[in-house]
Design an enzyme around this catalytic site. Structure first.
Site, PDB file in Angstrom:
ATOM      1  N   ARG A   1      37.092 102.122  45.460  1.00 21.21           N
ATOM      2  CA  ARG A   1      38.252 101.274  45.234  1.00 21.21           C
ATOM      3  C   ARG A   1      39.008 101.642  43.981  1.00 21.21           C
ATOM      4  O   ARG A   1      40.012 100.998  43.669  1.00 21.21           O
ATOM      5  CB  ARG A   1      37.764  99.852  45.047  1.00 21.21           C
ATOM      6  CG  ARG A   1      38.153  98.924  46.163  1.00 21.21           C
ATOM      7  CD  ARG A   1      37.327  97.724  45.919  1.00 21.21           C
ATOM      8  NE  ARG A   1      37.850  96.496  46.379  1.00 21.21           N
ATOM      9  CZ  ARG A   1      37.355  95.868  47.436  1.00 21.21           C
ATOM     10  NH1 ARG A   1      36.432  96.415  48.168  1.00 21.21           N
ATOM     11  NH2 ARG A   1      37.810  94.686  47.734  1.00 21.21           N
TER      12      ARG A   1
ATOM     13  N   ARG B   1      44.342  89.669  44.622  1.00 20.28           N
ATOM     14  CA  ARG B   1      43.581  90.793  45.201  1.00 20.28           C
ATOM     15  C   ARG B   1      44.526  91.851  45.768  1.00 20.28           C
ATOM     16  O   ARG B   1      44.258  93.044  45.670  1.00 20.28           O
ATOM     17  CB  ARG B   1      42.632  90.281  46.294  1.00 20.28           C
ATOM     18  CG  ARG B   1      41.420  89.561  45.714  1.00 20.28           C
ATOM     19  CD  ARG B   1      40.739  88.662  46.732  1.00 20.28           C
ATOM     20  NE  ARG B   1      40.253  89.367  47.892  1.00 20.28           N
ATOM     21  CZ  ARG B   1      40.008  88.777  49.064  1.00 20.28           C
ATOM     22  NH1 ARG B   1      40.216  87.463  49.213  1.00 20.28           N
ATOM     23  NH2 ARG B   1      39.562  89.474  50.068  1.00 20.28           N
TER      24      ARG B   1
ATOM     25  N   ARG C   1      40.479  82.951  57.330  1.00 17.89           N
ATOM     26  CA  ARG C   1      39.173  83.572  57.612  1.00 17.89           C
ATOM     27  C   ARG C   1      38.037  82.582  57.373  1.00 17.89           C
ATOM     28  O   ARG C   1      38.053  81.791  56.444  1.00 17.89           O
ATOM     29  CB  ARG C   1      38.975  84.787  56.706  1.00 17.89           C
ATOM     30  CG  ARG C   1      37.559  85.348  56.830  1.00 17.89           C
ATOM     31  CD  ARG C   1      37.422  86.722  56.266  1.00 17.89           C
ATOM     32  NE  ARG C   1      37.743  86.805  54.861  1.00 17.89           N
ATOM     33  CZ  ARG C   1      37.774  87.938  54.187  1.00 17.89           C
ATOM     34  NH1 ARG C   1      37.531  89.084  54.794  1.00 17.89           N
ATOM     35  NH2 ARG C   1      38.075  87.933  52.911  1.00 17.89           N
TER      36      ARG C   1
ATOM     37  N   LYS D   1      38.775  95.817  57.824  1.00 16.85           N
ATOM     38  CA  LYS D   1      37.765  96.859  57.594  1.00 16.85           C
ATOM     39  C   LYS D   1      36.377  96.376  58.030  1.00 16.85           C
ATOM     40  O   LYS D   1      35.662  97.055  58.747  1.00 16.85           O
ATOM     41  CB  LYS D   1      37.714  97.256  56.103  1.00 16.85           C
ATOM     42  CG  LYS D   1      39.043  97.700  55.524  1.00 16.85           C
ATOM     43  CD  LYS D   1      38.918  98.065  54.048  1.00 16.85           C
ATOM     44  CE  LYS D   1      38.569  96.908  53.128  1.00 16.85           C
ATOM     45  NZ  LYS D   1      39.612  95.857  53.029  1.00 16.85           N
TER      46      LYS D   1
ATOM     47  N   ARG E   1      35.465  81.804  52.111  1.00 15.86           N
ATOM     48  CA  ARG E   1      35.108  82.490  50.871  1.00 15.86           C
ATOM     49  C   ARG E   1      35.903  81.948  49.701  1.00 15.86           C
ATOM     50  O   ARG E   1      37.064  81.631  49.839  1.00 15.86           O
ATOM     51  CB  ARG E   1      35.395  84.006  51.024  1.00 15.86           C
ATOM     52  CG  ARG E   1      34.177  84.785  51.429  1.00 15.86           C
ATOM     53  CD  ARG E   1      34.488  86.196  51.831  1.00 15.86           C
ATOM     54  NE  ARG E   1      35.262  86.963  50.873  1.00 15.86           N
ATOM     55  CZ  ARG E   1      35.566  88.259  51.040  1.00 15.86           C
ATOM     56  NH1 ARG E   1      35.146  88.896  52.110  1.00 15.86           N
ATOM     57  NH2 ARG E   1      36.281  88.898  50.144  1.00 15.86           N
TER      58      ARG E   1
HETATM   59  P1  AP5 Z   1      38.079  91.353  57.675  1.00 14.82           P
HETATM   60  O1  AP5 Z   1      37.526  92.318  58.670  1.00 14.82           O
HETATM   61  O2  AP5 Z   1      37.152  90.385  57.041  1.00 14.82           O
HETATM   62  O3  AP5 Z   1      38.948  92.146  56.575  1.00 14.82           O
HETATM   63  P2  AP5 Z   1      38.528  93.152  55.417  1.00 14.82           P
HETATM   64  O4  AP5 Z   1      39.501  94.295  55.463  1.00 14.82           O
HETATM   65  O5  AP5 Z   1      37.063  93.498  55.521  1.00 14.82           O
HETATM   66  O6  AP5 Z   1      38.877  92.246  54.177  1.00 14.82           O
HETATM   67  P3  AP5 Z   1      38.044  91.718  52.914  1.00 14.82           P
HETATM   68  O7  AP5 Z   1      38.806  90.578  52.354  1.00 14.82           O
HETATM   69  O8  AP5 Z   1      36.610  91.460  53.240  1.00 14.82           O
HETATM   70  O9  AP5 Z   1      38.183  92.919  52.004  1.00 14.82           O
HETATM   71  P4  AP5 Z   1      38.224  92.905  50.509  1.00 14.82           P
HETATM   72  O10 AP5 Z   1      38.379  94.369  50.350  1.00 14.82           O
HETATM   73  O11 AP5 Z   1      39.157  92.095  49.771  1.00 14.82           O
HETATM   74  O12 AP5 Z   1      36.845  92.159  50.129  1.00 14.82           O
HETATM   75  P5  AP5 Z   1      35.408  92.678  49.788  1.00 14.82           P
HETATM   76  O13 AP5 Z   1      34.434  91.785  50.435  1.00 14.82           O
HETATM   77  O14 AP5 Z   1      35.286  94.150  49.994  1.00 14.82           O
HETATM   78  O15 AP5 Z   1      39.280  90.564  58.379  1.00 14.82           O
HETATM   79  C1  AP5 Z   1      40.020  89.572  57.691  1.00 14.82           C
HETATM   80  C2  AP5 Z   1      40.384  88.418  58.647  1.00 14.82           C
HETATM   81  O16 AP5 Z   1      41.287  88.890  59.640  1.00 14.82           O
HETATM   82  C3  AP5 Z   1      39.176  87.836  59.419  1.00 14.82           C
HETATM   83  O17 AP5 Z   1      39.376  86.449  59.546  1.00 14.82           O
HETATM   84  C4  AP5 Z   1      39.252  88.528  60.792  1.00 14.82           C
HETATM   85  O18 AP5 Z   1      38.692  87.718  61.822  1.00 14.82           O
HETATM   86  C5  AP5 Z   1      40.760  88.689  60.953  1.00 14.82           C
HETATM   87  N1  AP5 Z   1      41.127  89.875  61.732  1.00 14.82           N
HETATM   88  C6  AP5 Z   1      40.563  91.120  61.692  1.00 14.82           C
HETATM   89  N2  AP5 Z   1      41.196  91.960  62.532  1.00 14.82           N
HETATM   90  C7  AP5 Z   1      42.210  91.250  63.097  1.00 14.82           C
HETATM   91  C8  AP5 Z   1      43.237  91.561  64.042  1.00 14.82           C
HETATM   92  N3  AP5 Z   1      43.347  92.781  64.585  1.00 14.82           N
HETATM   93  N4  AP5 Z   1      44.120  90.582  64.377  1.00 14.82           N
HETATM   94  C9  AP5 Z   1      44.016  89.330  63.836  1.00 14.82           C
HETATM   95  N5  AP5 Z   1      43.069  88.967  62.956  1.00 14.82           N
HETATM   96  C10 AP5 Z   1      42.169  89.915  62.587  1.00 14.82           C
HETATM   97  O19 AP5 Z   1      35.384  92.460  48.209  1.00 14.82           O
HETATM   98  C11 AP5 Z   1      35.334  91.168  47.624  1.00 14.82           C
HETATM   99  C12 AP5 Z   1      35.239  91.300  46.109  1.00 14.82           C
HETATM  100  O20 AP5 Z   1      34.044  92.021  45.753  1.00 14.82           O
HETATM  101  C13 AP5 Z   1      36.374  92.101  45.443  1.00 14.82           C
HETATM  102  O21 AP5 Z   1      37.493  91.300  45.181  1.00 14.82           O
HETATM  103  C14 AP5 Z   1      35.670  92.586  44.168  1.00 14.82           C
HETATM  104  O22 AP5 Z   1      35.572  91.541  43.215  1.00 14.82           O
HETATM  105  C15 AP5 Z   1      34.271  92.891  44.639  1.00 14.82           C
HETATM  106  N6  AP5 Z   1      34.132  94.292  45.107  1.00 14.82           N
HETATM  107  C16 AP5 Z   1      33.798  94.700  46.361  1.00 14.82           C
HETATM  108  N7  AP5 Z   1      33.761  96.039  46.423  1.00 14.82           N
HETATM  109  C17 AP5 Z   1      34.082  96.491  45.176  1.00 14.82           C
HETATM  110  C18 AP5 Z   1      34.241  97.793  44.616  1.00 14.82           C
HETATM  111  N8  AP5 Z   1      34.062  98.904  45.357  1.00 14.82           N
HETATM  112  N9  AP5 Z   1      34.601  97.877  43.316  1.00 14.82           N
HETATM  113  C19 AP5 Z   1      34.783  96.785  42.554  1.00 14.82           C
HETATM  114  N10 AP5 Z   1      34.655  95.518  43.029  1.00 14.82           N
HETATM  115  C20 AP5 Z   1      34.310  95.377  44.324  1.00 14.82           C
END
Ligand code: AP5
Length: 220
Positions: A92, A175, A131, A17, A164
């Protein structure tokens, strides 16, 4: 500048994403509003919000809805979000989705599309455990799939890359479970409203981006 575009990016942790939202937001001239990035910035700055959020984030749990909804309400009220946005990592939970609908309704706006990026779990685990992220500009890399030009150094800003805290295998598994329990139930609602488009998230980053672009622009 094109017409306004209001999107939600949905999908499990590691679906890509952030990777996709960052580029497409730039292309469309709208902000990428990523709650995870906003929370990590608050943690790094040591604000009261950051101190409150850190313990949830480190163990892979969701930060309470009222905190997140307050953060989003403030962010969507900024002038740069008037022409649209990509919401990345929000909503979420069902209460977050309800709050988003209310916030948009209050200002006479609506979502164009909810884009679900789908990736099988073994691949998600590989991606997240490999990552590397830039704490300065939030760019993300992967040790094998998307490495930086110089190991450990951000291509965009020259910052030092880190892993991270929540990208350890045990926390990633938790997660994924949280996603299945609390976020996946939103999909049916967006599907019923005709807003959901599913994009397969495996393959070349550019190919996936083109598929998201087509799905999003069809909803304008
Ligand atoms: P990346 O693009 O970083 O993936 P992502 O979908 O953004 O994954 P995240 O882990 O950042 O999402 P998340 O939802 O768990 O974390 P968030 O920060 O929102 O890609 C991942 C990896 O794959 C990278 O290394 C990339 O290079 C690689 N990649 C990408 N595309 C590829 C491809 N096509 N082929 C191969 N490799 C590829 O949330 C973190 C924490 O914050 C949560 O756990 C929670 O505690 C809190 N939080 C955030 N938002 C909320 C909310 N709305 N409500 C409550 N808590 C929240």
């Amino acid at each position: 500048m094109g017409p306004a575009i209001r999107l939600v990016f949905l999908g499990p942790p590691g679906a890509g994403k952030g990777t996709q939202a960052r580029e497409l937001a730039r292309e469309w001239g709208v902000p990428q509003i990523a709650t995870g990035d906003m929370l990590r910035e608050a943690v790094a700055a040591g604000t009261p919000l950051g101190r409150q959020a850190k313990s949830y984030m480190d163990r892979g749990a969701l930060v309470p809805d009222d905190v997140i909804v307050g953060l989003i309400a403030e962010r969507l009220a900024q002038p740069d979000a008037k022409r649209g946005f990509i919401l990345d990592g929000f909503p979420r939970t069902v209460p977050q989705a309800t709050a988003l609908d209310r916030l948009l309704r209050d200002v006479g706006q609506r979502l164009d599309r909810a884009i679900l990026v789908e990736v099988p779990e073994p691949e998600l685990l590989r991606r997240l455990t490999g990552r590397r992220s830039c704490p300065t500009c939030q760019a993300t890399y992967h040790v094998t799939a998307a490495p930086p030009r110089r190991e450990g150094v951000c291509d965009r800003c020259g910052g030092s890359l880190v892993q991270r805290e929540d990208d350890s295998e045990a926390t990633v598994r938790h997660r994924l479970q949280v996603y299945r329990d609390q976020t996946a139930p939103l999909l049916d609602d967006y599907r019923r409203r005709g807003l959901l488009v599913t994009v397969p998230g495996e393959g070349a980053i550019e190919t996936i981006r083109a598929a998201i672009r087509r799905a999003a622009e069809a909803g304008r």
